[in-house]
Design an enzyme around this catalytic site. Sequence first.
Site, PDB file in Angstrom:
ATOM      1  N   THR A 554     128.377   1.391  61.994  1.00  0.00           N
ATOM      2  CA  THR A 554     128.627   2.800  61.680  1.00  0.00           C
ATOM      3  C   THR A 554     127.961   3.642  62.775  1.00  0.00           C
ATOM      4  OG1 THR A 554     126.556   3.207  60.511  1.00  0.00           O
ATOM      5  CG2 THR A 554     128.328   2.217  59.249  1.00  0.00           C
ATOM      6  N   SER A 555     128.082   4.953  62.641  1.00  0.00           N
ATOM      7  CA  SER A 555     127.244   5.806  63.485  1.00  0.00           C
ATOM      8  C   SER A 555     126.444   6.706  62.554  1.00  0.00           C
ATOM      9  CB  SER A 555     128.112   6.617  64.440  1.00  0.00           C
ATOM     10  OG  SER A 555     129.089   7.311  63.685  1.00  0.00           O
ATOM     11  N   LYS A 578     123.590   3.604  67.260  1.00  0.00           N
ATOM     12  CA  LYS A 578     122.446   3.959  68.122  1.00  0.00           C
ATOM     13  C   LYS A 578     121.426   4.832  67.415  1.00  0.00           C
ATOM     14  CE  LYS A 578     125.680   5.249  71.360  1.00  0.00           C
ATOM     15  NZ  LYS A 578     126.787   4.418  71.051  1.00  0.00           N
ATOM     16  N   VAL A 608     123.628   0.207  74.536  1.00  0.00           N
ATOM     17  CA  VAL A 608     123.812   0.737  75.895  1.00  0.00           C
ATOM     18  C   VAL A 608     124.799  -0.166  76.627  1.00  0.00           C
ATOM     19  CG1 VAL A 608     122.657   1.352  78.048  1.00  0.00           C
ATOM     20  CG2 VAL A 608     121.390   1.463  75.895  1.00  0.00           C
ATOM     21  N   ALA A 610     127.875  -1.053  75.831  1.00  0.00           N
ATOM     22  CA  ALA A 610     128.730  -1.875  74.950  1.00  0.00           C
ATOM     23  C   ALA A 610     128.453  -3.375  75.148  1.00  0.00           C
ATOM     24  CB  ALA A 610     130.188  -1.531  75.163  1.00  0.00           C
ATOM     25  N   GLU A 666     136.133   9.970  71.439  1.00  0.00           N
ATOM     26  CA  GLU A 666     135.959  10.041  69.992  1.00  0.00           C
ATOM     27  C   GLU A 666     137.090  10.932  69.462  1.00  0.00           C
ATOM     28  OE1 GLU A 666     133.475   8.590  68.129  1.00  0.00           O
ATOM     29  OE2 GLU A 666     132.966   7.568  69.992  1.00  0.00           O
ATOM     30  N   LYS A 681     121.668   6.839  74.730  1.00  0.00           N
ATOM     31  CA  LYS A 681     121.555   5.595  75.514  1.00  0.00           C
ATOM     32  C   LYS A 681     120.395   5.700  76.502  1.00  0.00           C
ATOM     33  CE  LYS A 681     126.468   4.705  75.036  1.00  0.00           C
ATOM     34  NZ  LYS A 681     127.781   4.676  75.630  1.00  0.00           N
ATOM     35  N   GLY A 796     135.362   0.394  74.277  1.00  0.00           N
ATOM     36  CA  GLY A 796     136.435  -0.336  73.618  1.00  0.00           C
ATOM     37  C   GLY A 796     135.884  -1.267  72.563  1.00  0.00           C
TER      38      GLY A 796
END
Length: 819
Positions: A554-555, A578, A608, A610, A666, A681, A796
């Site tokens: 999730t974020s 993150k 950081v 991906a 997004e 990041k 991605g």
Amino acid sequence: MIVHKFGGTSLATVDRLKSVAEIISNNAKSNRIAVVLSAMGNTTDTLIDIINTAILSQDWQSKLDKLENHHKKTLIDLNCACRIDAQKQLNTINYLFQEAHAKLKGVSLLQQCPDNIYSWLITLGEQLVVSIMYTQLISKGISVEIINARESIVTSDDAFAGDVNIKQTKSNLKSYNNNKASILLMAGFTSSDKKGRATTLGRNGSDYSAALLAISLNAEVCQIWTDVDGVFNANPKDIKSAYLVPQLSYYEAMELSYFGASVLHPKTITPLMQANIPCVIRNTFNLDSNGTTISHQSTHDDNFATAISSLQNISMVTVSGPGMKGMVGMAARVFETMASNNISIVLITQSSSEFSISFCIDTQHKQMAKNSLKQAFSLELENQLIEPIKFKDNLAIITLISDNMKKRRGTAAQFFQSLAIANVNIVAIAQGSNERSISAVIEADRVKRGLSSCHQLFFNSIQQVEIILVGCGLVGDAFLNQIQKQQAYLAKQNIKIKVCGIVNSKGALLQEDGIDIKSYKHLLKTELQEINKQILKQFRKQSNMINPIIVDCTSSQSVAEAYVDFFQACYHIVAANKKANTLSMDYFRKLKRLAIQCNRQFNYETNVGAGLPVIDTFRNLLRAGDKLLKFEGILSGSMSYIFGKLDDGTPLSEAVIKAKNKGFTEPDPRDDLSGMDIARKVLIIAREAGFALELSDVKIDSLLTDELINCESVEAFMNQLPNLDESIHELNQQAQSESCVLRYIGSVSEHECSVKIVKVPAKSALYSVKDGENAISFYSQYYNPIPMVLRGYGAGADVTAAGIFSDVMKILPSKSSFV
Ligand code: ADP
Ligand code: ASP
Ligand code: MG
């Protein structure tokens, strides 16, 4: 002569009785045999219940009637050909129940049950089944002689101790050797004291009856028939992947049964070993299996361990105090007190300072132990030479057993490691000086988890992790797809990833046995249950998962804030989210500390770059003594794409539309253009480098004006975005006139952490980075002036999912030291 013993489960129904009669008659064709029977099914438990009901003067009669009818019906349903004998045995059954009735009437009046009456009553099941089997065998035309177990097997006066006078018993049973009948039949469990009063050989004691008969008749083999194929390397009812151990040494079998493997009564082996009679355990329901042979020969297997077992209902007693130190004979007095009250001690540990002695007993003896110790040490207690005696309940013992232990180093270490992996707290430990067993006293509710972990590490070539996926958007879904695709490949490497939970904002799908990934989307529509962190904690507690991992895709800040609870519930965490690492520095430190304290892993490589191995690589540099001078990178796939498009003169707004249409941004492109995601990041790298910074310390050169930020909808924002084109175009032209390109760069140095638009010259590693690519340069003491550069697709779902996959793989327990 071969002695066969059939357990209650093998005799529970009419059909089973018929198959046992078949096995007996087949065996009688080639050998003289003696047969020992235990009661049908759970008759003994029923009898104990009836006695307890009678002691309470409640309705014991209807329960006894039910038992009587069941036995009579069984005899009738067997439809034995020999009617006269059947009638005779029906009379015997009638008589036995009349006796039981009279005794129970007395018990009910007295509201107590004298020991010998109790023993007579609980062995009733064995007498009944002998009558039934006798009729069946006679009907088959086989000659049968019944051994009177009550008169033959002689124990001490104590009805419960089950200490047998072996010499006397042997001489009594020997007389049956001269008998001409093809089959000798004896009730198990049944005995009497030297005055002829009824006693028993203890629960599960029919195995011991068989061993006594075997040594008395000089049998070649003692065969114990039960409901499993033999002795497994763990109780197959607890561990599905347990497997049969074809050969065990007498010593191993003794340890195993002593420490809880109920497949064999603990006293059975000693007499057989002394007489050098092999004991074979076989399955009444699977004649094809050769079972387990217990003899002087241990298993040939080169395994570290042969089996594990567990004992439940354990209490630990601790006697301690200043008066213990150096006082000769304290331990002896403690143990004498237990012995004189017939309390068996399962395991002992003593502190090396002699300050305390701890030992384990069956919880049912706790009260007696308490009273007797208080009495025996009343003087010491009064004078405070010893502290009040402590009792800890709800414990269990897990034991690892093997003859091979002597030869191998590291068995104990692996044993305790397996318990640590499953987050099982060890209360006490003991290793038999014969180096055949190691035991750990643990909390009772952790037994299954401890057994599973231990079994996985010692016996199972398959290593397993359990996944609870939180958030199943693009990345989560890609991760599940990868798991599904990789299962077969991983299986070849003996790795199993089991998805036990999928959680989204609407609820959770939690299944300890594993969720069928193929149909998870459908299941999420129908089977969702309410979710909160409490439910996940509860799920962990109730389940026996060994290596459960919360994978946060999730974020969400609230999910990130629950990590503390997840660690405390002993989940590992793999985070694509993150947020947790970019909340306050205090929280970041707390998570790191907790992960260590709880012995859990916290992996967030995808935070950081991906799928690019940024964090691991950076940590390895630091571990090798390198020091970060400067870090800079293009850390966002969408910004990489957008700024790359500026190179050929595309206006910003058009570049954003293209990126959006390609799914690079997004849903609301402001999330990318604000620079906040990159700032997170940057902060994570800075914190990894040891800088104690907050998110507010990262200087962000946002592309967005307040006006754009405040646009009410994405559409309105996209409409207003061309307002920025002019200023960016100017910047771009200026850069190009200096032979540079514009790049949106996150950087970290001792002096500053920032996210800003930078004019990048052609010699920079970041000059050619575009089209969604990420690039990260580490300038360090070792990598200077040429930096270490990591480049690759940095956005991605698939690459991020692959990064998560690799974080998950790091959690598999290492078996390297086994090789
Ligand atoms: P019986 O009625 O035949 O005496 P028990 O119930 O006393 O049967 O013993 C058989 C049971 O012992 C099995 O069903 C199994 O659950 C249990 N057991 C415990 N540990 C082990 C083990 N290591 N191997 C096989 N069975 C075991
Ligand atoms: N029937 C007795 C019991 O249940 C003895 C035995 O099964 O071995 O304990
Ligand atoms: Mg048994």
